[in-house]
Design an enzyme around this catalytic site. Structure first.
Site, PDB file in Angstrom:
ATOM      1  N   LYS A  65      -8.498  27.631 -63.565  1.00 52.16           N
ATOM      2  CA  LYS A  65      -9.615  26.804 -64.037  1.00 52.16           C
ATOM      3  C   LYS A  65      -9.864  26.976 -65.530  1.00 52.16           C
ATOM      4  O   LYS A  65     -10.312  26.047 -66.185  1.00 52.16           O
ATOM      5  CB  LYS A  65     -10.875  27.061 -63.223  1.00 52.16           C
ATOM      6  CG  LYS A  65     -11.468  28.432 -63.380  1.00 52.16           C
ATOM      7  CD  LYS A  65     -12.645  28.600 -62.449  1.00 52.16           C
ATOM      8  CE  LYS A  65     -12.958  30.046 -62.227  1.00 52.16           C
ATOM      9  NZ  LYS A  65     -13.121  30.862 -63.453  1.00 52.16           N
ATOM     10  N   ARG A  89     -21.438  32.757 -60.793  1.00 52.33           N
ATOM     11  CA  ARG A  89     -20.511  33.495 -59.929  1.00 52.33           C
ATOM     12  C   ARG A  89     -21.130  33.850 -58.584  1.00 52.33           C
ATOM     13  O   ARG A  89     -20.463  34.406 -57.716  1.00 52.33           O
ATOM     14  CB  ARG A  89     -20.074  34.802 -60.597  1.00 52.33           C
ATOM     15  CG  ARG A  89     -19.050  34.601 -61.694  1.00 52.33           C
ATOM     16  CD  ARG A  89     -18.710  35.938 -62.323  1.00 52.33           C
ATOM     17  NE  ARG A  89     -18.002  35.765 -63.564  1.00 52.33           N
ATOM     18  CZ  ARG A  89     -16.672  35.708 -63.646  1.00 52.33           C
ATOM     19  NH1 ARG A  89     -15.931  35.829 -62.583  1.00 52.33           N
ATOM     20  NH2 ARG A  89     -16.092  35.533 -64.816  1.00 52.33           N
ATOM     21  N   ARG A  97       0.306  37.231 -65.305  1.00 46.68           N
ATOM     22  CA  ARG A  97      -0.439  36.771 -66.474  1.00 46.68           C
ATOM     23  C   ARG A  97      -0.335  37.752 -67.649  1.00 46.68           C
ATOM     24  O   ARG A  97      -0.503  38.945 -67.487  1.00 46.68           O
ATOM     25  CB  ARG A  97      -1.905  36.587 -66.063  1.00 46.68           C
ATOM     26  CG  ARG A  97      -2.720  35.795 -67.041  1.00 46.68           C
ATOM     27  CD  ARG A  97      -3.791  35.024 -66.344  1.00 46.68           C
ATOM     28  NE  ARG A  97      -4.827  35.895 -65.794  1.00 46.68           N
ATOM     29  CZ  ARG A  97      -5.861  35.429 -65.103  1.00 46.68           C
ATOM     30  NH1 ARG A  97      -5.980  34.143 -64.851  1.00 46.68           N
ATOM     31  NH2 ARG A  97      -6.756  36.256 -64.626  1.00 46.68           N
ATOM     32  N   ARG A 113      -3.774  42.131 -69.072  1.00 46.88           N
ATOM     33  CA  ARG A 113      -5.170  42.548 -69.030  1.00 46.88           C
ATOM     34  C   ARG A 113      -5.324  43.685 -68.034  1.00 46.88           C
ATOM     35  O   ARG A 113      -4.691  43.680 -66.980  1.00 46.88           O
ATOM     36  CB  ARG A 113      -6.032  41.365 -68.552  1.00 46.88           C
ATOM     37  CG  ARG A 113      -7.005  40.857 -69.590  1.00 46.88           C
ATOM     38  CD  ARG A 113      -7.689  39.623 -69.078  1.00 46.88           C
ATOM     39  NE  ARG A 113      -8.491  39.887 -67.883  1.00 46.88           N
ATOM     40  CZ  ARG A 113      -9.259  38.982 -67.301  1.00 46.88           C
ATOM     41  NH1 ARG A 113      -9.310  37.756 -67.776  1.00 46.88           N
ATOM     42  NH2 ARG A 113      -9.959  39.275 -66.224  1.00 46.88           N
ATOM     43  N   ARG A 129     -10.694  41.833 -56.640  1.00 49.26           N
ATOM     44  CA  ARG A 129     -11.351  40.708 -57.294  1.00 49.26           C
ATOM     45  C   ARG A 129     -11.404  39.494 -56.368  1.00 49.26           C
ATOM     46  O   ARG A 129     -12.382  38.748 -56.353  1.00 49.26           O
ATOM     47  CB  ARG A 129     -10.623  40.354 -58.596  1.00 49.26           C
ATOM     48  CG  ARG A 129     -10.919  41.347 -59.711  1.00 49.26           C
ATOM     49  CD  ARG A 129      -9.947  41.214 -60.850  1.00 49.26           C
ATOM     50  NE  ARG A 129     -10.096  39.968 -61.572  1.00 49.26           N
ATOM     51  CZ  ARG A 129      -9.145  39.434 -62.346  1.00 49.26           C
ATOM     52  NH1 ARG A 129      -7.980  40.030 -62.469  1.00 49.26           N
ATOM     53  NH2 ARG A 129      -9.369  38.314 -62.980  1.00 49.26           N
TER      54      ARG A 129
END
Ligand SMILES: [Zn+2]
Length: 292
Positions: free
Chosen positions: A13, A88, A127, A163, A174
């Site tokens: 997103k 969230r 990522r 990250r 997560r």
């Protein structure tokens, strides 16, 4: 148009928000960016946020809402905005609703990005972000190549970092938090009649097209699964308003059947990948440590 994008970590997103912001000429408002900018500029809210972050506390909702309020007052947000990464949870969603109602800027659309869990794990673990220019790549799905392989900041190859929370160990957690806290927002916005759901798997361009279609209300934007569910519901409703006990039981059982293997698959994959990737990641972890 005032838009919220909802999706699990790895649903893409952020990437789509960026593209949509450019194509529509409206700002992408990410709470992470807002926080960083406020801290850098040393605004009153920024100083509060800095103090909270330095003490290890979470930055509270009131502070984030205050930053959103300030940001929405900027002239470029008058034509609309894309909110990415907020709300969230239901408390934040209700607070945002209140703020936007007060400002007379209610949301026009909320788009839910649907991606299967094992695909999310795959995407997140691949990522990487360039430490110099900040561009995000995925070594599995969109590695640097061609002209994009050259860092605009250094003229050399991008310096790719992972990250700290993008490793397989934290991804499962997560996703669990997302399912528990953020997932209920789908129902919250569905009830308001502004929810659109898109299939966010596949090439970035294809997803961008589905997102654009969803925002113009084209029926093609609805993923096949949701379309089937919707038409099935439409067919079922005239016959009997309330689902029969048997039907409810069947639905629950089939949901359980669908959900269980998916959860298992993620766990197995995670454990297997953890072992396989451990030595390589330890190295990048050391490099990461010096940067972050
Ligand atoms: Zn770079």
């Amino acid at each position: 148009m005032r838009i919220v994008l909802l999706g699990a970590p790895g649903s893409g997103k952020g990437t789509q928000a960026h593209r949509l912001a450019e194509s529509r000429g409206i700002p992408q408002i990410s709470t992470g960016d807002l926080l960083r900018a406020a801290v850098t500029r040393g605004t009153p809210l920024g100083l509060q946020a800095k103090a909270a972050m330095e003490s290890g506390a979470l930055v509270d909702d009131a502070l984030v809402l205050g930053m959103i309020r300030e940001r929405l007052a900027d002239p470029d947000a008058r034509a609309g905005f894309i909110l990415d990464g907020f709300p969230r949870n239901l408390v934040q969603a209700a607070a945002l609703d209140g703020l936007l109602a007060e400002l007379g800027q209610p949301l026009d659309a909320v788009v839910q990005f649907e991606v299967a869990n094992d695909e999310l794990v795959r995407r997140i673990s691949g990522r990487r972000t360039c430490a110099d220019c900040g561009r995000v790549f995925n070594v599995l799905t969109s590695p640097p190549s061609g002209a994009a392989a050259v860092c605009p900041r250094t003229g050399a190859a991008h310096r790719l970092m992972q990250r700290a929370d993008d490793n397989e160990v934290t991804v499962a957690e997560r996703l669990r938090v997302y399912a528990q806290k953020t997932r209920p927002l789908t129902e919250f916005y569905r009830k308001r009649g502004i929810l659109r759901v898109i299939n966010a798997e596949g090439p970035v361009d294809a997803v961008a097209q589905r997102l654009a279609d969803a925002l113009t209300g084209a029926p093609a934007a609805t993923p096949a699964a949701a379309r089937v569910r919707k038409s099935a519901a439409k067919r079922a409703r005239p016959k009997s308003a309330a689902p029969t006990k048997a039907r409810r039981g069947r639905a629950a059982r089939s949901t359980a059947r669908r959900a269980k293997p998916a959860r298992k698959a993620v766990r197995v994959r995670t454990a297997r990948k953890k072992r396989a990737a451990a030595p390589r990641r330890r190295k990048s972890g050391a490099r990461r440590g010096t940067r972050r």
